[in-house]
Design a protein around this motif. Structure first.
Motif, short mmCIF file in Angstrom:
data_model
loop_
_atom_site.label_atom_id
_atom_site.label_comp_id
_atom_site.label_asym_id
_atom_site.label_seq_id
_atom_site.Cartn_x
_atom_site.Cartn_y
_atom_site.Cartn_z
N TRP A 118 0.83 -1.21 0.00
CA TRP A 118 0.00 0.00 0.00
C TRP A 118 0.86 1.26 0.00
CZ3 TRP A 118 -0.35 3.90 3.67
CH2 TRP A 118 -1.43 4.77 3.55
N THR A 119 1.97 1.22 0.70
CA THR A 119 2.85 2.39 0.80
C THR A 119 3.34 2.85 -0.56
OG1 THR A 119 3.57 1.68 3.00
CG2 THR A 119 4.97 3.27 1.85
N PHE A 120 3.60 1.91 -1.45
CA PHE A 120 4.16 2.24 -2.75
C PHE A 120 3.14 2.13 -3.89
CE2 PHE A 120 7.67 0.75 -0.08
CZ PHE A 120 8.55 1.82 -0.20
N ASP A 121 1.89 1.90 -3.55
CA ASP A 121 0.85 1.74 -4.56
C ASP A 121 0.32 3.10 -4.99
OD1 ASP A 121 -0.72 0.37 -6.29
OD2 ASP A 121 -1.98 -0.59 -4.78
N LYS A 122 -0.29 3.14 -6.18
CA LYS A 122 -0.85 4.39 -6.69
C LYS A 122 -2.22 4.64 -6.09
CE LYS A 122 1.69 4.20 -11.06
NZ LYS A 122 1.59 4.20 -12.55
N GLU A 123 -2.83 5.74 -6.50
CA GLU A 123 -4.08 6.22 -5.89
C GLU A 123 -5.19 5.18 -5.91
OE1 GLU A 123 -7.38 9.77 -6.50
OE2 GLU A 123 -5.57 9.73 -7.73
N LEU A 124 -5.34 4.45 -7.03
CA LEU A 124 -6.44 3.49 -7.13
C LEU A 124 -6.21 2.23 -6.31
CD1 LEU A 124 -9.17 3.26 -8.48
CD2 LEU A 124 -8.07 2.29 -10.50
N ARG A 125 -4.99 1.98 -5.87
CA ARG A 125 -4.65 0.84 -5.01
C ARG A 125 -4.99 -0.51 -5.66
NH1 ARG A 125 -1.54 4.03 -1.86
NH2 ARG A 125 -2.73 5.59 -0.73
N LEU A 126 -4.78 -0.61 -6.97
CA LEU A 126 -5.09 -1.86 -7.64
C LEU A 126 -4.20 -3.00 -7.17
CD1 LEU A 126 -5.75 -0.76 -11.34
CD2 LEU A 126 -7.41 -1.26 -9.54
N ARG A 127 -2.91 -2.74 -7.05
CA ARG A 127 -1.99 -3.78 -6.60
C ARG A 127 -2.32 -4.22 -5.17
NH1 ARG A 127 2.16 -1.35 -7.81
NH2 ARG A 127 2.56 -2.29 -9.85
N THR A 128 -2.67 -3.26 -4.33
CA THR A 128 -3.05 -3.61 -2.95
C THR A 128 -4.28 -4.50 -2.95
OG1 THR A 128 -2.22 -1.44 -2.24
CG2 THR A 128 -3.57 -2.65 -0.68
N GLY A 129 -5.26 -4.16 -3.79
CA GLY A 129 -6.47 -4.97 -3.88
C GLY A 129 -6.18 -6.39 -4.36
N ARG A 130 -5.29 -6.51 -5.34
CA ARG A 130 -4.94 -7.85 -5.85
C ARG A 130 -4.32 -8.71 -4.76
NH1 ARG A 130 -2.02 -4.99 -10.85
NH2 ARG A 130 -3.88 -4.32 -11.99
N TRP A 131 -3.43 -8.11 -3.98
CA TRP A 131 -2.79 -8.88 -2.91
C TRP A 131 -3.76 -9.19 -1.78
CZ3 TRP A 131 1.97 -11.14 -2.05
CH2 TRP A 131 2.86 -11.05 -3.12
N PHE A 132 -4.72 -8.33 -1.54
CA PHE A 132 -5.73 -8.61 -0.52
C PHE A 132 -6.60 -9.79 -0.96
CE2 PHE A 132 -9.68 -6.97 1.86
CZ PHE A 132 -9.34 -7.71 2.99
N ARG A 133 -7.00 -9.83 -2.23
CA ARG A 133 -7.79 -10.96 -2.73
C ARG A 133 -6.95 -12.25 -2.72
NH1 ARG A 133 -11.20 -7.36 -1.45
NH2 ARG A 133 -11.18 -5.57 -2.84
#
Length: 257
Positions: A29-44
């Motif tokens: 999350w710290t290095f993710d962009k505004e939409l947080r797509l990468r964070t969402g992928r890792w959460f799923r």
């Protein structure tokens, strides 16, 4: 006794995964962009790992109905908390609309916020409207949104009446609806108990996307009912097939005299 031991093992393993995942997701999350797509992928991805902890036989069908380049309003029936890791197997960038109470759960709620999921307080209409505006913004940024339009878990496994919000949103934003059917999760983790059910088949069925061209906002109730009926019909079909399969198994197991 075995059910108690199995349940303790599943909850303990799940808790360890969640605890370990919080700092991982926080770093992403710290290095993710505004939409947080990468964070969402890792959460799923955590959801898929939690599925493996459970003694389930997960069957996913209808993947051919998903276009990776298309954004959807995704709607699903809701049988159990186990639906959440099951739906995580859907390989799309998504944000989820969820009850605000889930965001107050330590660790899990923190990760939901980091992933950009949308809390909704159904007792506060104004906050509900803000949540829908946020969902609309995600759709315009080409990120799908997941809804449980029943508004909560079904108490008996049958599909409860749907709320209109997801369907109004789909019409306003001219985004197709992707219906999902889940079956078996209600018995895997029954409501009002911490005990998990026996090993069982869990099904996720992806139906054909439903376009909303030609529908007006005033017709959202009719669209809602049409989509709900498709989910009900498919759920009935899955249950009929399961009953026929169980009957055939019983016949094959009978001794020949």
């Amino acid at each position: 006794m075995i059910r108690y031991l199995r349940s303790i093992w599943i909850w303990a393993a799940s808790a360890i995964l969640v605890v370990l995942w919080v700092p991982v997701l926080g770093l992403i999350w710290t290095f993710d962009k505004e939409l947080r797509l990468r964070t969402g992928r890792w959460f799923r991805r955590l959801g898929r790992l939690l599925s493996r902890v459970n003694p389930w036989n997960i069957q996913i069908s209808g993947r051919e109905h998903v276009d990776a380049n298309q954004v959807y309003v995704i709607v699903s029936n809701h049988q159990s908390l186990a639906d959440i890791p099951l739906l995580s197997h859907l390989r799309l960038d998504t944000k989820w609309l969820a009850k605000v109470e889930l965001f107050r759960v330590p660790l899990v709620g923190w990760m939901m916020r980091m992933a950009g999921d949308v809390p909704v307080d159904r007792s506060a209409p104004r906050q509900g409207a803000k949540a829908m505006l946020r969902c609309a913004k995600y759709l315009r940024q080409h990120c799908s949104v997941v809804f449980f339009p029943e508004g909560g878990r079904s108490p008996d496994g049958e599909v409860q009446p749907f709320n209109e919000g997801a369907f109004q949103l789909a019409i306003r934003e001219q985004v197709p609806i992707l219906p999902l059917v889940v079956e078996g999760t209600g018995k895997a983790l029954p409501a009002k108990t911490w005990l998990w059910g026996k090993s069982r088949d869990i099904q996720l069925r992806v139906l054909e996307a439903i376009p909303v061209e030609g529908w007006g906002v005033k017709e959202s109730a009719a669209l809602r009912d049409a989509v709900r009926q498709k989910i009900v019909d498919e759920l009935d079909r899955l249950r009929m097939l399961a009953a026929e399969s169980a009957e055939c198994s019983q016949v094959s197991e009978q001794p020949v005299t």
